[in-house]
Design a protein around this motif. Structure first.
Motif, short mmCIF file in Angstrom:
data_model
loop_
_atom_site.label_atom_id
_atom_site.label_comp_id
_atom_site.label_asym_id
_atom_site.label_seq_id
_atom_site.Cartn_x
_atom_site.Cartn_y
_atom_site.Cartn_z
N ALA A 136 -2.01 28.84 -65.00
CA ALA A 136 -0.32 29.04 -65.02
C ALA A 136 0.62 28.56 -64.14
CB ALA A 136 0.33 30.88 -65.24
N GLY B 40 4.28 31.36 -66.27
CA GLY B 40 3.49 31.36 -67.13
C GLY B 40 4.27 31.93 -67.87
N TYR C 247 9.34 25.89 -70.79
CA TYR C 247 7.66 25.34 -71.17
C TYR C 247 8.11 25.87 -72.46
CZ TYR C 247 7.76 25.20 -65.54
OH TYR C 247 8.25 25.68 -64.31
N THR D 105 4.44 24.32 -73.08
CA THR D 105 3.14 24.51 -72.16
C THR D 105 2.60 24.66 -71.64
OG1 THR D 105 1.86 22.33 -71.70
CG2 THR D 105 2.17 22.94 -74.04
N GLU D 106 1.18 25.79 -70.56
CA GLU D 106 1.63 25.75 -69.07
C GLU D 106 2.02 24.49 -68.31
OE1 GLU D 106 -2.24 27.73 -68.70
OE2 GLU D 106 -1.12 29.57 -69.41
N ASN D 107 1.59 23.61 -68.89
CA ASN D 107 1.77 22.18 -67.90
C ASN D 107 2.80 21.38 -67.79
OD1 ASN D 107 -1.81 22.62 -68.36
ND2 ASN D 107 -0.66 22.30 -66.36
N ARG E 163 -3.30 34.21 -72.70
CA ARG E 163 -2.94 33.89 -70.58
C ARG E 163 -3.17 35.41 -70.30
NH1 ARG E 163 1.75 30.81 -73.32
NH2 ARG E 163 2.98 32.35 -73.10
#
Length: 343
Positions: free
Chosen positions: A24, A103, A142, A144-146, A288
């Protein structure tokens, strides 16, 4: 103020510090972004139309919420009163403060910093250089987390000329690494027999004076009878959040102490959600949450990661009615239990 000369050095340092982990966003994370801006030039510039700016940035999270970001963009489609094209570039150094927790799906932010602009007209020698003080705000979404999308707006005060310009912007970016380890209170350890004179015999009891040192004792100071003992964990989360709340650290520490006392034990950390949202989103959210509790056990309290399995069940295992606010609050949880044979 000239920032462009430091661009290569700072970008190189930030990339070298990045950790390519699928964690995260948070302290230590690096974010890279491509963006587009619409520069609303001040009327004092006598430009026929506003410019389109295209560029990129790289940022480093000094804390879970504070990011230092370096950006560069080039000016396109701006035209002077004489019909000549305006070309140039901007280099900016800004600090961003993010709201919500690493996150979370949505992270609004505010920003402040400085930028250096150098522009000129096609067919003419010489360039105009200006230093700006920037303030702004926006939000990152976000997926996704990335991976995230960003939208925001900046007010740019020209320190050299005394006027203000505006620049709404959108961007797409990606995140590498991060994750913080918050501090937590340390509860008192379980009582064991004391041997202050190092003679190998428990010296703080009356009924069992021959009890060996470092043995768990009952209320009389005698060795506790062998029996099955267990610890259960139930950590609650706020809506759409995966950050462990401060009030839950004491309960997690109790479970970690139990596993330290019984080093052969293992556990499964189970994440759950309420029924709000899609099945796929809730599955990821529950994972998560489970990983967040495991991270506290491993990194904060030293329990071996091989002794802990984390799993998410999404919204599939409610323990209360999801039709009510109170029931949904109970279902937003992480559970774990450990059992051992006490001696």
């Amino acid at each position: 103020m000239k920032l462009k000369n430091a661009l290569g050095v700072v970008i190189g340092s930030l990339i070298a510090s990045a950790s390519l982990q699928a964690l995260a966003q948070g302290q230590g994370a690096v974010e890279v972004e491509g963006f587009a801006k619409k520069e609303m030039f001040d009327s004092a510039r006598d430009f026929k139309n506003n410019g389109n700016l295209f560029g990129g940035s790289i940022g480093y999270f000094l804390t879970d919420d504070v990011e230092l970001r370096l950006g560069y963009d080039e000016v396109h489609n701006a035209v002077g009163e004489d019909g000549r094209n305006i070309k140039g570039s901007n280099t900016a150094l800004d600090a961003l403060y993010h709201f919500n927790a690493p996150g979370d799906t949505l992270r609004p932010y505010v920003s402040a910093g400085f930028s250096d602009q150098s522009i000129g007209q096609t067919g003419r020698s010489g360039r105009n250089g200006s230093t700006f003080a920037n303030v702004g705000g926006g939000a990152k979404l976000y997926f996704t987390e990335n991976f995230y999308a960003r939208a925001g707006v900046e007010a740019q005060y020209n320190i050299d000329q005394g006027d203000t310009e505006w620049a709404p912007s959108v961007g797409i970016g990606m995140n590498f690494g991060g994750g913080s380890k918050p501090a937590a209170p340390v509860p008192a350890p379980a009582e064991v027999c004391a041997d202050s004179d190092n003679d190998g015999v428990c010296d703080n009891v009356d009924k069992c004076p021959d009890t060996p040192a470092n043995v768990t004792v009952d209320a009389d100071g005698c060795p506790a009878a062998a029996e099955a003992v267990r610890v259960e964990l139930d950590v609650k989360f706020d809506f759409d959040k995966s950050k462990v709340k401060e009030e839950s650290y004491g309960d997690i520490k109790n479970l970690a102490d139990f596993m330290t006392q019984y080093p052969s034990t293992t556990t499964t950390v189970e994440g759950h959600t309420d029924s709000v949202g899609t099945d796929a989103y809730n599955q990821k959210l529950s994972e998560r949450r489970a990983n967040a509790v495991k991270d506290v056990l491993v990194n904060q309290y030293g329990v071996g990661g091989e002794r802990i399995e984390s799993v998410g069940y999404g919204e599939s295992r409610p323990v209360a009615d999801n039709a009510t606010d109170a029931g949904r609050a109970v279902n937003r949880r992480v559970e774990a239990e450990v059992e051992a044979q006490a001696k």
